[in-house]
Scaffold this active site. Sequence first.
Site, PDB file in Angstrom:
ATOM      1  N   ARG A  72     -11.492  12.691   3.377  1.00 35.51           N
ATOM      2  CA  ARG A  72     -10.878  11.307   3.555  1.00 35.51           C
ATOM      3  C   ARG A  72     -11.450  10.644   4.804  1.00 35.51           C
ATOM      4  NH1 ARG A  72      -4.426  11.214   3.332  1.00 35.51           N
ATOM      5  NH2 ARG A  72      -4.952   8.914   3.722  1.00 35.51           N
TER       6      ARG A  72
ATOM      7  N   ASN B  15      -1.512   2.586   6.991  1.00 37.04           N
ATOM      8  CA  ASN B  15      -2.626   2.894   7.081  1.00 37.04           C
ATOM      9  C   ASN B  15      -3.257   3.920   8.013  1.00 37.04           C
ATOM     10  OD1 ASN B  15      -2.373   1.398   4.662  1.00 37.04           O
ATOM     11  ND2 ASN B  15      -4.257   0.169   5.732  1.00 37.04           N
TER      12      ASN B  15
ATOM     13  N   ASP C 205      -6.312   5.274   8.475  1.00 37.13           N
ATOM     14  CA  ASP C 205      -7.579   4.869   8.672  1.00 37.13           C
ATOM     15  C   ASP C 205      -7.881   3.943  10.062  1.00 37.13           C
ATOM     16  OD1 ASP C 205      -7.499   2.432   5.954  1.00 37.13           O
ATOM     17  OD2 ASP C 205      -7.776   1.908   8.099  1.00 37.13           O
TER      18      ASP C 205
ATOM     19  N   HIS D  89       2.288   5.772  10.480  1.00 39.40           N
ATOM     20  CA  HIS D  89       2.114   6.736   9.558  1.00 39.40           C
ATOM     21  C   HIS D  89       1.158   7.530  10.156  1.00 39.40           C
ATOM     22  CE1 HIS D  89       3.925   5.023   5.823  1.00 39.40           C
ATOM     23  NE2 HIS D  89       4.836   5.197   6.730  1.00 39.40           N
TER      24      HIS D  89
ATOM     25  N   GLY E  63      -0.792  -5.894   0.769  1.00 36.34           N
ATOM     26  CA  GLY E  63      -1.418  -4.430   0.301  1.00 36.34           C
ATOM     27  C   GLY E  63      -0.364  -3.424   0.233  1.00 36.34           C
TER      28      GLY E  63
ATOM     29  N   ALA F 244      -6.670  -9.098  -0.782  1.00 40.32           N
ATOM     30  CA  ALA F 244      -6.339  -9.433   0.314  1.00 40.32           C
ATOM     31  C   ALA F 244      -7.360 -10.050   1.116  1.00 40.32           C
ATOM     32  CB  ALA F 244      -5.685  -8.308   1.229  1.00 40.32           C
TER      33      ALA F 244
END
Length: 271
Positions: free
Chosen positions: A55, A87, A89, A106, A212, A256
Amino acid sequence: MRVLVLTGAGVSAESGIPTFRGKDGYWKNLDPTKLATPEAFARDPQLVWDWYRERRQRIRNARPNAAHEAIARLAHHTEEFLLVTQNVDDLHARAGIPAQRMVRIHGDIFVTRCSRCDFTEKGSGGSPEPPESWATKSKSGRLRSRNGCEATAGLSIAATFEKDADLPRCPECHALLRPGVVWFGEQLSRNELERVEDFLDGGACDAVIVAGTTATFGYIIDWALRASRDGAELIEVNPEETPLSRFATRLVREPAAIALPRIVDELIALG
Ligand code: APR
């Protein structure tokens, strides 16, 4: 103007990052109890690290899309602003959202932290994996603990060490390192929670955007409703219906990256 934005995996979908519960989402093909729980990590840390490394690489190869850029623009043009993203990322950060205007509820996939002590290593999208040297090896190929003595105490330890040989270990206490994300069954960061509460207590918003996310976790819906408590616009951007839809004052059933630049232009013009 005072604005709260809540985002989920759908915002990064157009950057090539799979969602979790969408059509080709991770949880459609993978079992979260084998990959995203502390028990899974205890059971098979190699499997968990392999997935997070895959990932991380996919995110390194990705770029922020027009949705990330629009939210960054709103953050720069709005007096009181907070982005709370689920997210892990770093695409919101790479799009230019200032850290003090973003809560990563998170966690951060590029953070590596100790599973036992409070050692933490903050990497960035471009950062390589933890250095090999953290998984120290002795000439015999068996692991040598930091104090230099060979791990001889019983097969199980050696076996464990051998099996986890290329797993990153804490330079402080030698326990296994893990990705700095919040797994199922784990507590959210108290510090990040306080930042959200401080913003919500700081006054009702003029606009709330939820983009999202399936709003699977109750706290997402709770924060959206509390922020829009005095009749603010509650805008949901999601091609699909979610548990939050019935509370929204505006439903935008579009991707989005298509919808957010337009919505942000409107809000900035209202500013
Ligand atoms: N634009 C907007 N929304 C989109 C797009 C898009 N291009 N593509 C998909 N979506 C929507 C889907 O319709 C779905 O409602 O994004 C949502 C993604 O939902 P999830 O996969 O459930 O992701 P998310 O809500 O972020 O998950 C919450 O669950 O697995 C855990 O910790 C993980 O942070 C994650 C949390």
